[in-house]
Design an enzyme around this catalytic site. Structure first.
Site, PDB file in Angstrom:
ATOM      1  N   TYR A 260       1.196  -1.236  -0.014  1.00 27.21           N
ATOM      2  CA  TYR A 260       0.130   0.077   0.084  1.00 27.21           C
ATOM      3  C   TYR A 260       0.823   1.287   0.075  1.00 27.21           C
ATOM      4  CZ  TYR A 260      -3.043  -3.649   2.083  1.00 27.21           C
ATOM      5  OH  TYR A 260      -3.613  -4.747   2.221  1.00 27.21           O
ATOM      6  N   GLU A 284       1.190  -0.736  -5.035  1.00 22.62           N
ATOM      7  CA  GLU A 284       0.053   0.271  -4.518  1.00 22.62           C
ATOM      8  C   GLU A 284      -0.895  -0.084  -6.000  1.00 22.62           C
ATOM      9  OE1 GLU A 284      -2.579   2.752  -4.150  1.00 22.62           O
ATOM     10  OE2 GLU A 284      -0.948   2.706  -2.839  1.00 22.62           O
ATOM     11  N   CYS A 363      -4.256   3.602  10.734  1.00 27.51           N
ATOM     12  CA  CYS A 363      -5.119   4.653  10.862  1.00 27.51           C
ATOM     13  C   CYS A 363      -6.607   4.380  11.521  1.00 27.51           C
ATOM     14  CB  CYS A 363      -5.361   5.473   9.546  1.00 27.51           C
ATOM     15  SG  CYS A 363      -6.278   4.640   8.107  1.00 27.51           S
TER      16      CYS A 363
END
Length: 406
Positions: A260, A284, A363
């Protein structure tokens, strides 16, 4: 909706839940209440009573405030507005910043225990910026409704509310953000890169390249591409990743991975640590980001940027040759997945080739906790763990953890 919707009740929230909502009880039933702080007493309006197990409510008045309550940093999101008209995106704006960080630490600690089976306490570290947690957003998305009203969505809604201020945004973004009515578009993005002037992206435009500076390094990316929104986040995360890597386990010539990888920010951070001999593959799914990553990582001859969905790409690791498997076994893997986390399939594929260490940038505390539990079951122990307040005045928190083989 049932007969209780619109009813006002007194509540005494006792703890914070993931998502920035406080948890109270009413006649034995759980009530998730917004705009409240654990430990205070409020009057809240029931907004959803469809579930037997829990209801939802919005605070309308505070009867006994928490010592951590302060005037909201965003007037358009404050209690003085009707809950239906409060701007979303600053759900912790009524809480003193040090206590915001304590609450975020509680959420992460609780998530690790509940979803990962791991006992770990962590302190949430602040980033440079104003003490009240404002003026950090370098990117803001505004929406346009059918009547041409421009603004953010109301909290927990897709209804656009007009605002006169954007206090979380850096000054250049707030100054450029449109206030008047617009037609023919659904969204307006306002961004202020570190290099060049602030700009608008109105609706769907052909992307333009911008430059972002992190320390002495410059990164090229599309203006509509992903980049950390806090002005200090790219440097903070780069430094945190370098600190998380165990230098004794770092082999520059191994088959290191940046999954990622975006435009190469964290791969470059590893490159700064490993030196010019670094061999790394950045993966990605966004082809344009991959193109920029190839350019941004050009100084490392052994760096490659590949376009692919990580969950599919990692399946190919099982077909690696014996030589490549040995290089993978010595690898450092950086994981920076989207909010949903990497997931068991990705983690299982990675663990199967036995990399030396995994540095996970997360996150979402619940997704990270779940994945930490998966990695623990696959033989990878959580070592160092840090958390950062990359999103002040919101419930969001970023974590960086290192996992090594048992």
């Amino acid at each position: 909706m049932g007969e209780n919707v619109g009813r006002e009740v007194e509540l005494e929230p006792q703890r914070i839940a993931h998502g920035g909502i406080s948890v109270a009880r009413l006649d034995g039933r759980v009530v998730f209440v917004s705009d409240a702080i654990p430990g205070e007493r409020v009057v809240a309006r029931i907004t959803d009573d469809r579930k037997k197990a829990f209801w939802q409510a919005d605070t309308v008045r505070v009867l006994q405030p928490s010592p951590h309550r302060r005037p909201h940093v965003w007037p358009e999101a404050a209690l003085e507005r009707d809950p239906d008209e409060r701007a979303g995106g600053a759900e912790f704006g009524h809480i003193a910043v040090p206590h915001q960080r304590e609450l975020k630490a509680q959420v992460l600690t609780d998530a690790l225990q509940r979803f990962g089976g791991l006992e770990r306490r962590v302190e949430v570290e602040g980033l440079p910026g104003p003490a009240d947690g404002t003026r950090w957003r370098t990117r803001v998305r505004l929406h346009v409704d059918d009547d041409g009203v421009v603004g953010p969505y109301a909290a927990r809604s897709h209804r656009v509310v007009p605002v006169a201020s954007l206090p979380l945004a850096v000054e250049a973004v707030e100054a450029l953000a449109p206030r008047d009515g617009m037609t023919g578009v659904d969204t307006v993005d306002v961004l202020a890169p570190t290099e060049g002037e602030a700009r608008l992206i109105v609706g769907r435009q052909t992307p333009s390249a911008i430059r972002e500076r992190v320390g002495e390094r410059e990164f090229r990316l599309d203006d509509d591409g992903f980049w950390q929104v806090h002005r200090a986040a790219p440097e903070t995360l780069s430094s945190a990743v370098r600190d998380a890597v165990d230098p004794e386990l770092l082999d520059p010539r191994a088959a290191n991975l940046d999954l990622y990888g975006g435009v190469g920010l964290l791969a470059a951070a590893l490159g700064d640590l490993a030196g010019p001999a670094l061999r790394i593959t950045s993966v990605e799914s966004d082809a344009r980001a991959t193109e920029h990553a190839a350019e941004n990582l050009a100084e490392w001859i052994g760096a490659r940027a590949e376009t692919g969905r990580v969950e599919r790409w990692v399946r190919g690791l099982a077909d690696a040759s014996a030589t490549e498997r040995a290089r993978l076994g010595a690898a450092t893997v950086i994981l920076d997945p989207p909010r949903a986390g990497a997931g068991a399939d990705v983690l299982t594929a990675i663990a199967a080739v036995r990399p030396a260490q995994i540095v996970y940038v997360a996150c979402d505390p619940v997704a990270f906790a779940r994945d930490a539990g998966v990695l623990d079951g696959l033989g990878y122990t959580l070592g160092s763990l840090r958390a950062f307040d990359l999103f002040p005045n919101t419930h969001h928190v970023e974590a960086v953890g290192r996992f090594t083989r048992e």
